[in-house]
Design an enzyme around this catalytic site. Sequence first.
Site, mmCIF file in Angstrom:
data_model
loop_
_atom_site.group_PDB
_atom_site.id
_atom_site.type_symbol
_atom_site.label_atom_id
_atom_site.label_comp_id
_atom_site.label_asym_id
_atom_site.label_seq_id
_atom_site.Cartn_x
_atom_site.Cartn_y
_atom_site.Cartn_z
ATOM 1 N N GLU A 1 0.995 -1.176 -0.104
ATOM 2 C CA GLU A 1 0.083 -0.134 0.013
ATOM 3 C C GLU A 1 0.763 1.224 0.026
ATOM 4 O OE1 GLU A 1 -2.786 1.556 -0.501
ATOM 5 O OE2 GLU A 1 -4.098 1.316 1.162
ATOM 6 N N ASP B 1 -3.464 6.245 6.464
ATOM 7 C CA ASP B 1 -3.772 7.307 6.972
ATOM 8 C C ASP B 1 -4.794 7.106 8.077
ATOM 9 O OD1 ASP B 1 -4.331 10.330 7.263
ATOM 10 O OD2 ASP B 1 -5.861 10.403 5.633
ATOM 11 N N LYS C 1 0.883 7.548 8.467
ATOM 12 C CA LYS C 1 0.348 8.851 9.321
ATOM 13 C C LYS C 1 -0.116 8.484 10.745
ATOM 14 C CE LYS C 1 -0.924 11.654 5.129
ATOM 15 N NZ LYS C 1 -2.057 12.442 4.694
ATOM 16 N N ARG D 1 1.743 11.321 -10.077
ATOM 17 C CA ARG D 1 1.992 10.116 -9.251
ATOM 18 C C ARG D 1 3.293 9.724 -9.886
ATOM 19 N NH1 ARG D 1 -2.775 7.598 -7.449
ATOM 20 N NH2 ARG D 1 -4.784 8.333 -8.082
HETATM 21 P P1 5GP Z 1 -7.113 5.709 4.985
HETATM 22 O O1 5GP Z 1 -8.242 4.878 4.746
HETATM 23 O O2 5GP Z 1 -5.907 5.193 5.610
HETATM 24 O O3 5GP Z 1 -7.708 6.781 5.604
HETATM 25 O O4 5GP Z 1 -6.695 6.348 3.400
HETATM 26 C C1 5GP Z 1 -5.947 5.388 2.847
HETATM 27 C C2 5GP Z 1 -6.089 6.211 1.365
HETATM 28 O O5 5GP Z 1 -6.236 7.642 1.245
HETATM 29 C C3 5GP Z 1 -4.533 5.991 0.589
HETATM 30 O O6 5GP Z 1 -4.320 4.818 0.145
HETATM 31 C C4 5GP Z 1 -4.598 7.165 -0.320
HETATM 32 O O7 5GP Z 1 -5.413 6.829 -1.597
HETATM 33 C C5 5GP Z 1 -5.267 8.330 0.486
HETATM 34 N N1 5GP Z 1 -4.442 9.198 1.239
HETATM 35 C C6 5GP Z 1 -4.185 9.259 2.438
HETATM 36 N N2 5GP Z 1 -3.473 10.325 2.862
HETATM 37 C C7 5GP Z 1 -2.981 10.762 1.604
HETATM 38 C C8 5GP Z 1 -2.012 11.763 1.282
HETATM 39 O O8 5GP Z 1 -1.386 12.621 2.099
HETATM 40 N N3 5GP Z 1 -1.876 11.919 -0.111
HETATM 41 C C9 5GP Z 1 -2.531 11.272 -1.122
HETATM 42 N N4 5GP Z 1 -2.324 11.430 -2.393
HETATM 43 N N5 5GP Z 1 -3.393 10.361 -0.925
HETATM 44 C C10 5GP Z 1 -3.583 10.082 0.524
#
Ligand code: 5GP
Length: 178
Positions: A103, A107, A135, A169
């Site tokens: 992955e 986040d 994060k 990207r």
């Molecule tokens: P989560 O479900 O962990 O909150 O989010 C995961 C997804 O959110 C990642 O696979 C990505 O697509 C997007 N995402 C989270 N933080 C960032 C960031 O700082 N930049 C970008 N481009 N996408 C992020």
Amino acid sequence: MPDNYRLSKGILIDEDTLQDRIEVLGGQINHDYAGMTGLLLVCVLKGGVLFLTDLMRRIHVPHAIDFMAVSSYGVGQRETSGVVRIDMDLRQSIEGKHLLIVEDIVDTGTTLNYLKGLLQSRQPASIKICALLNKPSRRVADIHIDYIGFDIPDVFVYGYGLDLDELYRNLPYVAIAK
Ligand code: 5GP
């Protein structure tokens, strides 16, 4: 200096630092999976694709790759919707396989938590997670990440697979968006 550099607050992780860390992660994976058969790297599209291609070149244990596409963010949004949608599923049975989910970034953890649960229900032999960026301060879901490239602060990043409204990207480094 590329034009898009002007969109950013600067480079968070440069190309050499990324590649050096991926080399180390590859070494750990080689060590942990040594002698095992049935390793399947599951790349989460689209963000994980650059990381996968660099990581797999450092993995010397025989392995197959496959792809899943999930979305939890809409284009232009920077906050997770909390709803995970499977846009593209695996094309093979994973029963009895050793899965390593590759992955781009964790986040809130919502996406991986959902994905791991879904894949677990298909009875693989094991599931581990390898995330390039993490994060920790944003975490909502309680999810264990087995291999982490870098812990980063709560900033929105792009480049090296990660998008800024679907662009950039291709950058070989990770930059912070304004
Ligand atoms: P989560 O479900 O962990 O909150 O989010 C995961 C997804 O959110 C990642 O696979 C990505 O697509 C997007 N995402 C989270 N933080 C960032 C960031 O700082 N930049 C970008 N481009 N996408 C992020």
